[in-house]
Write a protein that holds these residues in place. Structure first.
Motif, short mmCIF file in Angstrom:
data_model
loop_
_atom_site.label_atom_id
_atom_site.label_comp_id
_atom_site.label_asym_id
_atom_site.label_seq_id
_atom_site.Cartn_x
_atom_site.Cartn_y
_atom_site.Cartn_z
N ILE A 64 -3.89 -11.23 10.28
CA ILE A 64 -2.48 -10.82 10.23
C ILE A 64 -2.16 -10.01 11.47
O ILE A 64 -2.79 -8.99 11.75
N ARG A 65 -1.22 -10.49 12.24
CA ARG A 65 -0.65 -9.72 13.35
C ARG A 65 0.61 -9.07 12.84
O ARG A 65 1.41 -9.69 12.15
N TYR A 66 0.83 -7.81 13.19
CA TYR A 66 1.94 -7.07 12.59
C TYR A 66 2.58 -6.12 13.59
O TYR A 66 1.96 -5.67 14.57
N GLY A 67 3.86 -5.83 13.35
CA GLY A 67 4.59 -4.92 14.23
C GLY A 67 4.52 -3.47 13.78
O GLY A 67 4.88 -2.57 14.53
N SER A 68 4.08 -3.25 12.55
CA SER A 68 3.94 -1.90 11.99
C SER A 68 3.11 -2.05 10.72
O SER A 68 2.95 -3.17 10.21
N PRO A 69 2.58 -0.96 10.17
CA PRO A 69 1.87 -1.08 8.89
C PRO A 69 2.70 -1.74 7.80
O PRO A 69 2.16 -2.46 6.96
N THR A 70 4.02 -1.52 7.85
CA THR A 70 4.89 -2.18 6.87
C THR A 70 4.76 -3.69 6.98
O THR A 70 4.70 -4.40 5.97
N GLY A 71 4.71 -4.18 8.20
CA GLY A 71 4.55 -5.62 8.41
C GLY A 71 3.21 -6.13 7.91
O GLY A 71 3.13 -7.22 7.33
N PHE A 72 2.16 -5.34 8.12
CA PHE A 72 0.85 -5.76 7.65
C PHE A 72 0.84 -5.95 6.13
O PHE A 72 0.37 -6.97 5.61
N PHE A 73 1.36 -4.98 5.41
CA PHE A 73 1.32 -5.07 3.96
C PHE A 73 2.27 -6.15 3.43
O PHE A 73 2.00 -6.76 2.39
N ARG A 74 3.37 -6.41 4.14
CA ARG A 74 4.20 -7.57 3.79
C ARG A 74 3.37 -8.84 3.93
O ARG A 74 3.44 -9.73 3.07
N GLY A 75 2.59 -8.91 5.00
CA GLY A 75 1.74 -10.07 5.22
C GLY A 75 0.68 -10.21 4.15
O GLY A 75 0.39 -11.31 3.67
#
Length: 633
Positions: A64-75
């Motif tokens: 998972i590549r993410y723009g913020s921790p919020t993005g990671f957990f969405r992923g």
């Protein structure tokens, strides 16, 4: 998916991921055991915007590549749902949820942690904890006394836990009105303007607020703080008026806010407030009726450093939201919108209204350029509706946050995939108050399930209101559907069992008062004898079982303090049913010449100017159980 090992997550706490997976029955293995499960890794990508993610699933690995921790957990949530490659954009604004811990129900630490895990998978980045006086303030022992207030260590524990999921935990408090439970104490009388509002302009008031903000600044790592200041309608017209004469409310609240902002600056806090007190006068007493071209006098404008929170739970027209959002932007560039989960409608949630109001709200505020939002989960009048009923709206609001429409099929997938419960079954709870005649979205938030449940069988304040509506059959059918839902939703079996019992109780009580009075007036002793000997004992049994189930739900969600109120209310229903049984039997046996309470003609509680009955919204217990003054004042 049964097993997963985790590689480097570059700043994402492994414990946070482990807690989510373990909760879903996934065994988390040490890195290097890839042949035994699926590998998970993540990397921060500066090219992705906030809350965005890209996910690749290949040969037993998930990246998972993410723009913020919020993005990671969405992923991570997306992987749990689909297990397939995915790419999702983020959001311009920051989105949160606010949990009311001041209407008697004070969430346990473990409950807050559970909500944090849920929020993370749905892409939330802020948690507002609404605490009027349910936190410790050094030097003020009566502040939140006997209310289950949070200890400093409890808030710090939750704050640190939220941070692992990339969620900012923000204190949401009160520094003007809504402090009734603190101001009730004789030791705090000197701080009162009236029974609900602090007296502005007094130095001791600002000493208290200083102590409050000092405590909060030491509990939370976030420097943001929500100061409240809403609904202080009688500001200055109590003890303040006695000392200083008739106030100019606009100027008084501005001066009070300025003093509180000085204290915020002292502790490095970034304030936000509910905006209504700056709109009510401009709208002729109505928050939502300010003309689009209105301009505020300079002396009444708040400091532009303050974030104004525009709260609106009732509108169904996007134009209303757009107009109000633009008006807010005249006062500040920092505007946040607060929407509604509508779990405070009485005994059951009002999803129909919440969903449509959220639709209109997001359409309107986006048109006006407002992007920050949060969902409110209030617990009006004693936290009668379990907080767990807010889960469907947490999921639906998340869809709106990211520009989606929460259609039934998608919501069923999300609720079952992430939380193991059915969206369709949860929506059955909406039927308690969304009875025929309440409109497409129960726009006027009728709550018959509460009025029927609490109303007295011998007084019958609402008997005329509900006659001829055939609610007995309606609620019996609902009880049957909830029994099936109870079997299908093992994780929340207790919740559905409680609501099945409530439906059964409402079915029996919906016509009980009318039937008792009608039989009495006709001197039909056979029917009354059957009611007293068979129906009332069975109904009392249901009520006592319901009380037991409600207590178990409460103790799992909340600290014990506050349950005594529900205990008294529900026990009171059973007690009055027993009294009705004894009164009826006494009359049948000739010990009573008449039952005076049944002699008086019943009245329609609420009707339109046309003379048509309207299903009422009555959410104050004391106005339901008796026409007499239950407060004793």
């Amino acid at each position: 998916m049964k097993k997963m090992y985790m590689e480097s997550l570059e700043g994402i706490e492994k414990k946070a991921v482990s807690d989510i997976l373990t909760e879903r029955g996934v065994e988390v293995l040490p890195a290097g055991e890839e042949k035994h499960g699926v590998g998970l890794s993540g990397s921060l990508d500066q090219n992705l915007n906030y809350a965005a993610f890209q996910m690749e699933c290949r040969d037993g690995s998930v990246k998972i590549r993410y723009g913020s921790p919020t993005g990671f957990f969405r992923g991570l949530g997306e992987y749990i749902l689909t297990g397939e490659d995915a790419k999702k954009e983020g959001t311009k604004g920051r989105h949160g949820a606010m949990f009311d811990c001041s209407r008697n129900g004070v969430l346990r630490v473990e409950s807050i942690k559970k909500w944090i895990r849920r929020m993370a998978l749905l892409g939330y980045s802020r948690l507002f904890l609404y605490t009027e006086d349910t936190y410790e303030v050094e030097g003020y022992p009566y502040f939140g006394a006997l209310r289950g207030r949070y200890k400093t260590e409890e808030i710090r524990e939750c704050d640190a836990y939220a941070a692992m999921f990339g969620i900012e935990m923000i204190p949401c408090v009160q520094t003007l009105a809504h402090l009734r439970t603190m101001l009730r104490w004789p030791a705090m009388m000197g701080y009162r303007d009236d029974e609900d509002i602090l007296i502005a302009g007094e130095e001791k008031t600002y000493q208290l607020i200083d102590a409050m903000l000092k405590s909060l600044s030491e509990m939370y790592t976030s420097r943001k703080i929500h100061l409240g200041m809403d609904e202080a309608f009688y500001l200055g017209f109590g003890n303040y008026r006695k000392k200083n004469g008739v106030p100019n409310q606009g100027e008084l609240i501005k001066k009070h806010l300025d003093r509180v902002l000085q204290i915020c600056k002292k502790y490095g806090l970034e304030p936000m407030i509910w905006s209504d007190m700056f709109f009510v006068n401009a709208g002729g007493g109505d928050y939502y009726q300010v003309p689009a071209d209105y301009e505020w006098p300079e002396e009444e404008k708040p400091d532009r450093s303050v974030t104004l929170v525009y709260w609106d739970y009732e509108g169904h027209d996007r134009e209303r939201y757009a107009r109000m959002a633009r008006l807010h932007r005249k006062l500040t560039d920092q505007v946040c919108f607060a929407g509604a989960a509508w779990i405070w409608n009485g005994l059951a949630p009002n999803y129909a209204k919440a969903l449509d109001a959220s639709r209109a709200a997001f359409e309107g505020i986006r048109e006006a350029g407002v992007s920050d939002t949060f969902l409110t989960l209030w617990l009006d009048n004693g936290a009668e509706t379990p907080m767990e009923t807010g889960l469907p709206m947490l999921a639906a609001y998340s869809a709106y946050m990211y520009g989606k429409v929460p259609d039934k099929e998608k919501m069923e997938q999300v609720m079952k995939g992430l939380f193991g419960v059915s969206w369709d079954d949860f929506c059955l709870l909406d039927a308690f108050d969304h009875i025929p005649g309440t409109g497409e979205h129960n726009e006027k938030f009728a709550n018959p399930s509460k009025t029927i449940f609490y109303q007295d069988p011998l007084v019958g304040i609402f008997d005329r209101q509900f006659e001829d509506l055939e609610l007995e059959g309606y609620y019996r059918d609902l009880a049957g559907r909830l029994e099936n839902a109870e079997e299908r939703n093992g994780k929340m079996r207790g919740l559905f069992h409680y609501y099945r019992l409530l439906a059964a109780a409402d079915a029996a009580k919906s016509t009980l008062g009318t039937r008792i009075r009608s039989s009495y007036l006709k001197e039909d002793k056979e029917t009354l004898k059957k009611i007293a000997s068979e129906e009332l004992p069975e109904l009392i049994r249901i009520i006592l079982e319901l009380k037991k189930e409600r207590e178990q739900i409460w103790m799992k969600e909340y600290k014990p303090n506050g349950y005594e109120v529900l205990d008294i209310r529900i026990s009171g229903v059973a007690a009055r049913l027993l009294s009705a049984k004894e009164r009826i039997e006494s009359w049948i046996e000739g010990k009573e010449g008449c039952l005076e309470e049944l002699e008086e003609e019943r009245l329609i509680y609420l009707e339109e100017e046309s003379g048509e009955r309207r299903i009422p919204s009555c959410n104050l217990w004391e106005n339901i159980v008796s026409a007499c003054n239950i407060k004793g004042v």
